[in-house]
Design an enzyme around this catalytic site. Structure first.
Site, PDB file in Angstrom:
ATOM      1  N   ARG A 132       0.866  -1.188   0.000  1.00 40.29           N
ATOM      2  CA  ARG A 132       0.000   0.000   0.000  1.00 40.29           C
ATOM      3  C   ARG A 132       0.891   1.222   0.000  1.00 40.29           C
ATOM      4  O   ARG A 132       1.706   1.398   0.904  1.00 40.29           O
ATOM      5  CB  ARG A 132      -0.933   0.018   1.211  1.00 40.29           C
ATOM      6  CG  ARG A 132      -2.170   0.920   0.986  1.00 40.29           C
ATOM      7  CD  ARG A 132      -2.996   1.064   2.252  1.00 40.29           C
ATOM      8  NE  ARG A 132      -2.276   1.881   3.204  1.00 40.29           N
ATOM      9  CZ  ARG A 132      -2.288   1.686   4.529  1.00 40.29           C
ATOM     10  NH1 ARG A 132      -2.982   0.714   5.054  1.00 40.29           N
ATOM     11  NH2 ARG A 132      -1.600   2.477   5.312  1.00 40.29           N
ATOM     12  N   GLU A 149       4.535   7.108   2.761  1.00 36.83           N
ATOM     13  CA  GLU A 149       5.349   5.909   2.960  1.00 36.83           C
ATOM     14  C   GLU A 149       4.825   4.807   2.056  1.00 36.83           C
ATOM     15  O   GLU A 149       3.746   4.916   1.472  1.00 36.83           O
ATOM     16  CB  GLU A 149       5.320   5.431   4.422  1.00 36.83           C
ATOM     17  CG  GLU A 149       3.962   4.928   4.849  1.00 36.83           C
ATOM     18  CD  GLU A 149       4.005   3.975   6.040  1.00 36.83           C
ATOM     19  OE1 GLU A 149       5.077   3.426   6.360  1.00 36.83           O
ATOM     20  OE2 GLU A 149       2.936   3.752   6.632  1.00 36.83           O
ATOM     21  N   ASN A 151       4.041   0.685   2.330  1.00 34.43           N
ATOM     22  CA  ASN A 151       3.929  -0.451   3.251  1.00 34.43           C
ATOM     23  C   ASN A 151       4.125  -1.745   2.479  1.00 34.43           C
ATOM     24  O   ASN A 151       3.458  -1.969   1.466  1.00 34.43           O
ATOM     25  CB  ASN A 151       2.544  -0.460   3.900  1.00 34.43           C
ATOM     26  CG  ASN A 151       2.290   0.798   4.709  1.00 34.43           C
ATOM     27  OD1 ASN A 151       2.817   0.960   5.797  1.00 34.43           O
ATOM     28  ND2 ASN A 151       1.510   1.713   4.162  1.00 34.43           N
ATOM     29  N   SER A 156      -3.042  -2.680   5.729  1.00 31.26           N
ATOM     30  CA  SER A 156      -4.386  -2.981   6.250  1.00 31.26           C
ATOM     31  C   SER A 156      -5.468  -2.109   5.630  1.00 31.26           C
ATOM     32  O   SER A 156      -5.199  -1.204   4.850  1.00 31.26           O
ATOM     33  CB  SER A 156      -4.390  -2.850   7.771  1.00 31.26           C
ATOM     34  OG  SER A 156      -3.993  -1.569   8.119  1.00 31.26           O
ATOM     35  N   LYS A 313      11.647   2.555   6.330  1.00 32.47           N
ATOM     36  CA  LYS A 313      11.723   3.992   6.043  1.00 32.47           C
ATOM     37  C   LYS A 313      13.115   4.355   5.510  1.00 32.47           C
ATOM     38  O   LYS A 313      13.278   5.243   4.683  1.00 32.47           O
ATOM     39  CB  LYS A 313      11.419   4.788   7.309  1.00 32.47           C
ATOM     40  CG  LYS A 313      10.130   4.367   8.036  1.00 32.47           C
ATOM     41  CD  LYS A 313       8.960   5.162   7.624  1.00 32.47           C
ATOM     42  CE  LYS A 313       7.661   4.942   8.376  1.00 32.47           C
ATOM     43  NZ  LYS A 313       7.104   3.624   8.556  1.00 32.47           N
ATOM     44  N   LYS A 371      11.454  10.122  11.579  1.00 36.98           N
ATOM     45  CA  LYS A 371      10.838   8.779  11.607  1.00 36.98           C
ATOM     46  C   LYS A 371      11.854   7.689  11.938  1.00 36.98           C
ATOM     47  O   LYS A 371      12.920   7.634  11.329  1.00 36.98           O
ATOM     48  CB  LYS A 371      10.246   8.440  10.229  1.00 36.98           C
ATOM     49  CG  LYS A 371       9.161   9.369   9.759  1.00 36.98           C
ATOM     50  CD  LYS A 371       8.531   8.830   8.473  1.00 36.98           C
ATOM     51  CE  LYS A 371       7.428   9.746   7.992  1.00 36.98           C
ATOM     52  NZ  LYS A 371       6.726   9.174   6.824  1.00 36.98           N
ATOM     53  N   GLU A 375       6.642   0.567  12.037  1.00 37.13           N
ATOM     54  CA  GLU A 375       5.370   0.618  11.327  1.00 37.13           C
ATOM     55  C   GLU A 375       4.256   0.669  12.349  1.00 37.13           C
ATOM     56  O   GLU A 375       4.442   0.317  13.510  1.00 37.13           O
ATOM     57  CB  GLU A 375       5.173  -0.654  10.484  1.00 37.13           C
ATOM     58  CG  GLU A 375       6.260  -0.944   9.486  1.00 37.13           C
ATOM     59  CD  GLU A 375       6.311   0.105   8.413  1.00 37.13           C
ATOM     60  OE1 GLU A 375       5.249   0.640   8.044  1.00 37.13           O
ATOM     61  OE2 GLU A 375       7.425   0.405   7.952  1.00 37.13           O
ATOM     62  N   GLY A 376       3.089   1.051  11.894  1.00 36.06           N
ATOM     63  CA  GLY A 376       1.915   0.882  12.735  1.00 36.06           C
ATOM     64  C   GLY A 376       1.480   2.126  13.483  1.00 36.06           C
ATOM     65  O   GLY A 376       0.539   2.081  14.266  1.00 36.06           O
ATOM     66  N   ARG A 458      -7.843   7.546   4.555  1.00 35.48           N
ATOM     67  CA  ARG A 458      -7.894   7.714   5.999  1.00 35.48           C
ATOM     68  C   ARG A 458      -7.863   9.202   6.263  1.00 35.48           C
ATOM     69  O   ARG A 458      -7.029   9.919   5.696  1.00 35.48           O
ATOM     70  CB  ARG A 458      -6.663   7.064   6.616  1.00 35.48           C
ATOM     71  CG  ARG A 458      -6.948   6.339   7.882  1.00 35.48           C
ATOM     72  CD  ARG A 458      -5.760   5.582   8.354  1.00 35.48           C
ATOM     73  NE  ARG A 458      -4.658   5.639   7.391  1.00 35.48           N
ATOM     74  CZ  ARG A 458      -3.444   5.205   7.673  1.00 35.48           C
ATOM     75  NH1 ARG A 458      -3.163   4.705   8.842  1.00 35.48           N
ATOM     76  NH2 ARG A 458      -2.481   5.275   6.761  1.00 35.48           N
TER      77      ARG A 458
END
Ligand code: ADP
Ligand code: MG
Length: 491
Positions: A132, A149, A151, A156, A313, A371, A375-376, A458
């Site tokens: 993603r 970024e 993924n 998800s 990253k 950063k 992740e998450g 989002r």
């Protein structure tokens, strides 16, 4: 944080505010629609395996520039290929992460698995990437998309995002705007990703083998995993999905004579990681051993360890350096197009360039986000907090982090609806992040499947640094595509 008084506001799909009685009625319907269609999660505050809350959502879809959405969609197969090539470039991954793994234990642990697998040779040549790529529109470049970024692990919300398009279409229709539905692009994220897993299952070519989902000890985002599982079983009734934690795989898993991954007497064809991307998922060496066991097995991993590392990253920062893309992409037009989505990304390694970025961050921290290799959500440091964070680190510790230009997205106005929130909801200023899903399957020599597979949006409060949906500041949404030459909507 992401905006100031001069930030432009995108035109809404419909005129707001809604009259209060209409707002109350349609919000209540939308909540029930969400629960009944699985746009839902387990509650963190009142957890029960027997119930769901609706996932936070934006009532009417947020506007997004059509041209930029279409650009992101068209770029995805190129990004898929780029990431596939990066993942298979041992030298690039090794040199890019060399400084980082000296100080970042988690990335070092992942890298150690990679090193051991390299030493013994890959048992399974094929990998599947369910990627993603995340973007925000950047106002100072005419709302051109910039990549936040990429993924490569546990990408998800394909399941819930797929449900949210009909939900928001329902809301628009209820509000008398059925004529506008055509501006909401269809979303085949769920089927796109799951069909990808099944293509990998086909490559494995053992009719009795299962697909294994690696899960956290508690899955709050359960619907977004069950959607995948149920879609696979419904569409391909002969394929079973198993769910196991890393701890369970350590306990039950072993390799067969041909290095097949066996759980009891079930052979695993494909492993889909929805956990294993953060240190907290590895309670002890047992979970790392399980990850290594899976990595050395014949199962096709999503992601394989090299794909996981390609999504760090640090690798993203390295890719954004001048002339690096040429190593992975042949077509100059494609290099140009991908180069344009990168915003400034800077190394903080202990060398001349890294020390210059360090000085720059201390001078003008408000321009940046800092950063780590995580992740998450919830791990970054923003703006004025950066100098203190950097000063607490030693020179070498800085190389576990990267520095990135802040992207300034345009505002939208709308109603954010969350469990236990105000009724009726208030109009708030929001900003959106678009995610484009991609599927890529192949080995070091060939890519056998490569396609774009739906999207997600989002949206978070404009005052929030991060918009974690479960964390409470973000909400699920879908893009309502607008053209820059549209007349202002007055209806
Ligand atoms: P994670 O892997 O934790 O999701 P991200 O890089 O996606 O890390 O950052 C988390 C969130 O921080 C993003 O969803 C976005 O809201 C915000 N963010 C990250 N990078 C930037 C940036 N360059 N400009 C503005 N916001 C950013
Ligand atoms: Mg992110």
């Amino acid at each position: 944080m992401s905006s100031d008084a001069n930030t432009p506001v995108l035109r809404n799909c419909i005129r707001l505010p809604l009259p209060e009685d209409e707002l109350l009625e349609v919000t209540a319907k939308a909540k029930d629609y969400a629960i009944m269609h699985g746009a839902a999660m387990r509650s963190k505050t009142a957890f029960s395996p027997d119930s769901l809350n609706f996932a936070p959502f934006v009532l009417v879809p947020s506007s997004f520039p059509r041209k930029e959405f279409e650009k992101a969609v068209a770029l995805q197969p190129i990004i898929n290929r780029l990431m596939h090539n990066v993942a298979h470039d041992e030298e690039f991954i090794t040199t890019t992460l060399a400084e980082t793994i000296k100080v970042d234990e988690f990335t070092a642990n992942l890298f150690n698995i990679y090193r051991k697998v390299l030493a013994h040779g890959f048992t399974q040549a094929y990998s599947i990437g369910l990627l993603r790529s995340d973007y925000m529109a950047h106002v100072s470049e005419g709302c051109a998309i910039k990549q936040v970024e990429i993924n490569t692990v546990a990408s998800s919300f394909a399941g819930i995002a797929t449900q949210l398009v009909p939900q928001q279409k329902f809301v628009l229709s209820e509000l008398g705007h059925a004529d506008k539905l055509h501006n909401m692009p269809n979303n085949k994220a769920l089927s796109g990703l799951c069909d990808g897993m099944v293509k990998a299952w086909d490559i494995y070519a053992k009719p009795k083998a299962v697909i294994l989902f690696i899960i956290e000890d508690v899955s709050y985002n359960i619907c977004d995993q069950r959607f995948h599982e149920f879609y696979i079983r419904e569409t391909y009734p002969h394929i079973k999905v198993l769910r196991r934690t890393l701890t369970e795989v350590h306990r039950e898993g072993k390799l067969g004579l041909g290095k097949e991954l066996l759980l009891g007497n079930q052979e695993v064809a494909v492993i889909y990681f929805r956990a294993g991307y953060e240190p907290g998922h590895y309670h002890s060496q047992a979970e790392w051993d399980a990850r290594y066991l899976m990595e050395t097995s014949l199962a096709i991993k999503c992601p394989s360890i090299h794909y996981h590392l390609a999504g760090t990253k640090k690798v993203q920062q390295a890719l954004a350096q001048p002339a690096v893309l040429e190593r992975f992409i042949n077509d100059p037009e494609e290099i140009k197009a991908v180069g344009k989505i990168f915003t400034g990304l800077y190394s903080l390694d202990d060398n001349e360039a890294g020390n210059a970025s360090y000085e720059m961050a201390l001078r003008t921290p408000e321009r940046f986000v800092l950063k780590p290799q995580r992740e998450g959500g919830g791990n970054n440091v923003y703006g004025v907090d950066i100098p203190d964070a950097l000063k607490r680190m030693s020179r070498v510790e800085r190389s576990a982090w990267i520095l990135m230009d802040l992207i300034h997205p345009p505002l939208t106005k709308g109603y954010m609806v969350r469990p236990g929130g105000d009724m009726p909801p208030q109009i708030v200023d929001m900003v959106s992040e678009l995610g484009i899903f991609g599927v890529v399957i192949g080995d070091a020599e060939h890519i056998v499947h490569n396609y774009q597979a739906g999207h997600m949006l989002r949206t978070k409060l404009s005052t929030a640094n991060e918009g974690g949906v479960a964390a409470g500041l973000g909400a699920l949404d879908s893009p309502y595509l607008i053209d820059s030459d549209d007349d202002d909507e007055e209806n």
